[in-house]
Design an enzyme around this catalytic site. Structure first.
Site, PDB file in Angstrom:
ATOM      1  CB  CYS A   8      -0.892   0.013   1.239  1.00  0.00           C
ATOM      2  SG  CYS A   8      -2.216  -1.186   1.185  1.00  0.00           S
ATOM      3  NE  ARG A  45       4.514   0.138   4.063  1.00  0.00           N
ATOM      4  CZ  ARG A  45       3.587  -0.808   3.877  1.00  0.00           C
ATOM      5  NH1 ARG A  45       2.797  -0.784   2.819  1.00  0.00           N
ATOM      6  NH2 ARG A  45       3.446  -1.785   4.754  1.00  0.00           N
ATOM      7  CB  ILE A  56      13.521  -2.283   3.557  1.00  0.00           C
ATOM      8  CG1 ILE A  56      14.284  -2.027   2.264  1.00  0.00           C
ATOM      9  CG2 ILE A  56      12.050  -2.495   3.273  1.00  0.00           C
ATOM     10  CD1 ILE A  56      14.358  -3.275   1.378  1.00  0.00           C
ATOM     11  CG  ASP A  90      -2.197  -2.299  10.162  1.00  0.00           C
ATOM     12  OD1 ASP A  90      -1.601  -1.368   9.596  1.00  0.00           O
ATOM     13  OD2 ASP A  90      -1.674  -3.413  10.339  1.00  0.00           O
ATOM     14  CB  ILE A  96       3.060   3.823  12.217  1.00  0.00           C
ATOM     15  CG1 ILE A  96       2.615   3.561  13.662  1.00  0.00           C
ATOM     16  CG2 ILE A  96       4.023   2.731  11.736  1.00  0.00           C
ATOM     17  CD1 ILE A  96       3.679   3.423  14.705  1.00  0.00           C
ATOM     18  NE  ARG A 140      -2.199  -6.113  -1.111  1.00  0.00           N
ATOM     19  CZ  ARG A 140      -1.591  -5.145  -0.464  1.00  0.00           C
ATOM     20  NH1 ARG A 140      -1.726  -3.902  -0.856  1.00  0.00           N
ATOM     21  NH2 ARG A 140      -0.839  -5.402   0.577  1.00  0.00           N
TER      22      ARG A 140
END
Ligand code: EPU
Length: 417
Positions: free
Chosen positions: A116, A121, A123, A304, A326, A396
């Site tokens: 999403c 995001r 890593i 979430d 977040i 999903r």
């Protein structure tokens, strides 16, 4: 184009059974390739993220069999191949093949993961963890080549308690030489589920669920079984819906300890909620108090569920404040909720939600998975017809969402238009 069409305003009564957790299943499936024999994962949700991971395992010459929700993965003849962009970009969790393949073959070639669009995001913590274990990382355009002559346990400190980095480092270190310690590890229940699966294979992981995880490397991982834990986010989504539309709506198969932050908040604002051993029963009430939420790592309020709970906030009497800490871009539902009649203002990453507002059906877009879930909730409480596009985001992550809601009385279906 597929659309979800909802006629809102129907009471919901009956039972919704919660499926296996998406965010556990998407880590358990890649984890299974570390085993040199056959592993079994039960209670795997039938979602498109599952299918994308199966495609990757089959590319690597693994054999997958599914019956009902039970999945068998035979990784005894696994081959190490480049995971192409068209596969890695289908979902975020493709990055778990980094840790799993590194742990198994000491070499991985994989393109950047998808998922999403909810903000940056990165890593970097995953990659730093692999480096600490002795790997070198080369970035070639969007492809990562991660290689180690030998993987050696080390002490790793995560700057942020990242779920993905914690799991990926566990995967990479279970077969490393010696002891790995992850400090400031994430504590989410999904991490415990993955550690239990690996321990069932013969791994030696202690401390999963706390902020310090210790992994003693082993040479061989044998066949193993695990059951995916119930999805706390799916449960939370339906609990929120029950607070708005429930008439003895029973949410079954819930681990209530995983949802304390949500349940306590709902009790505080006057939601009619009964807690049984594994069930939560909800009845709609007329008046709800406004409230504030700041998203946090577990056991704080989960990011979430921030988008789904923003819809509940529109139905509370007064100003509620929702702060997302977040992700930088997790308010994709707000313009559409406002189009449906809510009164929400966003400043930085905080939503100021003034209620109570009537919502009216409209044409809206699911910009990401949880935005999509919140628009389903909004459509179900709104008067009139709501049509949601880009529903692949929703499918999903929510198993059989249309059937589950229709079974309890919602007027919801998928149409081709
Ligand atoms: N972060 C970094 N560097 C890293 C890793 C993370 O800066 O190396 C930052 C991220 O940019 C983000 C934050 O840390 O701002 C949280 O990232 P985390 O690694 O904890 O999240 P994730 O592993 O990418 C999983 C779930 C998410 C869920 C988060 C937090 C999966 C596949 N995804 O993501 O699920 O929001 O943990 O609980 O397990 C969803 O289900 O809708 C979803 C987005």
């Amino acid at each position: 184009m597929e659309k979800i069409v909802i006629q809102g305003g129907k009471e919901l009564t009956g039972s919704i059974k919660i499926s296996g957790a998406k965010n556990s299943a998407v880590a358990l499936i890649p984890a299974a390739i570390l085993c040199d024999e056959i592993s079994t994962i039960d209670n795997v949700p039938e979602i498109t993220d599952r299918d994308a991971l199966i495609e990757i395992i089959e590319l690597l010459n693994g054999k997958v069999q599914i019956e009902n929700n039970k999945m068998q993965i035979d990784a005894s003849n696994l081959e190490n191949k480049v995971i192409k962009e068209e596969l890695s970009s289908k979902l975020r969790a493709s990055y778990y093949f980094m840790g799993a393949l590194l742990g198994k073959f000491k070499h991985v070639e994989i393109y950047f993961p998808g998922g999403c669009n909810i903000g940056k995001r990165k890593i970097d913590f995953h990659l730093k963890g692999f480096e600490a274990l002795g790997a070198t990382i080369t970035e070639d355009q969007d492809k990562y080549i991660i290689h180690a002559e030998e993987l050696k346990g080390n002490k790793i400190y995560l700057d942020f308690a990242s779920v993905g980095a914690t799991i990926n480092i566990m995967l990479a270190s279970v077969k490393a030489k010696g002891k790995t310690v992850i400090n400031n590890a994430a504590k989410e229940p999904e991490i415990v589920n993955v550690a239990t699966f690996l321990n069932n294979m013969g791994a030696k992981i202690i401390g999963a669920g706390t902020s310090r995880i210790t992994i003693e490397g082993v040479e061989f991982l044998h066949s193993s079984f695990i059951e995916v834990i119930p999805d706390r986010i799916e449960a939370g989504t339906y609990i929120i819906l029950g607070a708005l539309l429930g008439k003895n709506l029973i949410i079954e198969n819930v681990i209530k300890e995983h949802l304390i932050s949500l349940i306590s908040k709902l009790q505080e604002i006057g939601v009619d909620l009964k807690i049984e051993e594994n069930n939560i029963i909800l009845n709609k009430v007329e008046k709800l108090k406004p409230f504030n939420i700041t998203t946090l790592i577990y056991p704080g309020f989960p990011t979430d569920l921030a988008q789904p709970i923003s819809v509940l906030m529109t139905q509370c009497e007064g100003m509620s404040i929702l702060e997302e800490t977040i992700y930088s871009n997790r308010m994709g539902q707000v313009p559409f909720l406002n189009q449906m009649g809510s009164n929400i203002e966003i400043k930085n990453q905080t939503a100021y939600i003034k209620g109570k507002t009537m919502l009216f059906g409209n044409d809206v877009v699911a910009s990401d998975l949880r935005a999509g879930a919140s628009l389903v909730i909004a459509g179900l409480i709104a008067s009139g017809t709501t049509k949601i596009t880009e529903i692949s985001h929703i499918l999903r992550g929510y198993e059989h969402i249309i059937e589950k809601l229709a079974n309890v009385g919602a007027d919801i279906k998928i149409i081709e238009e």
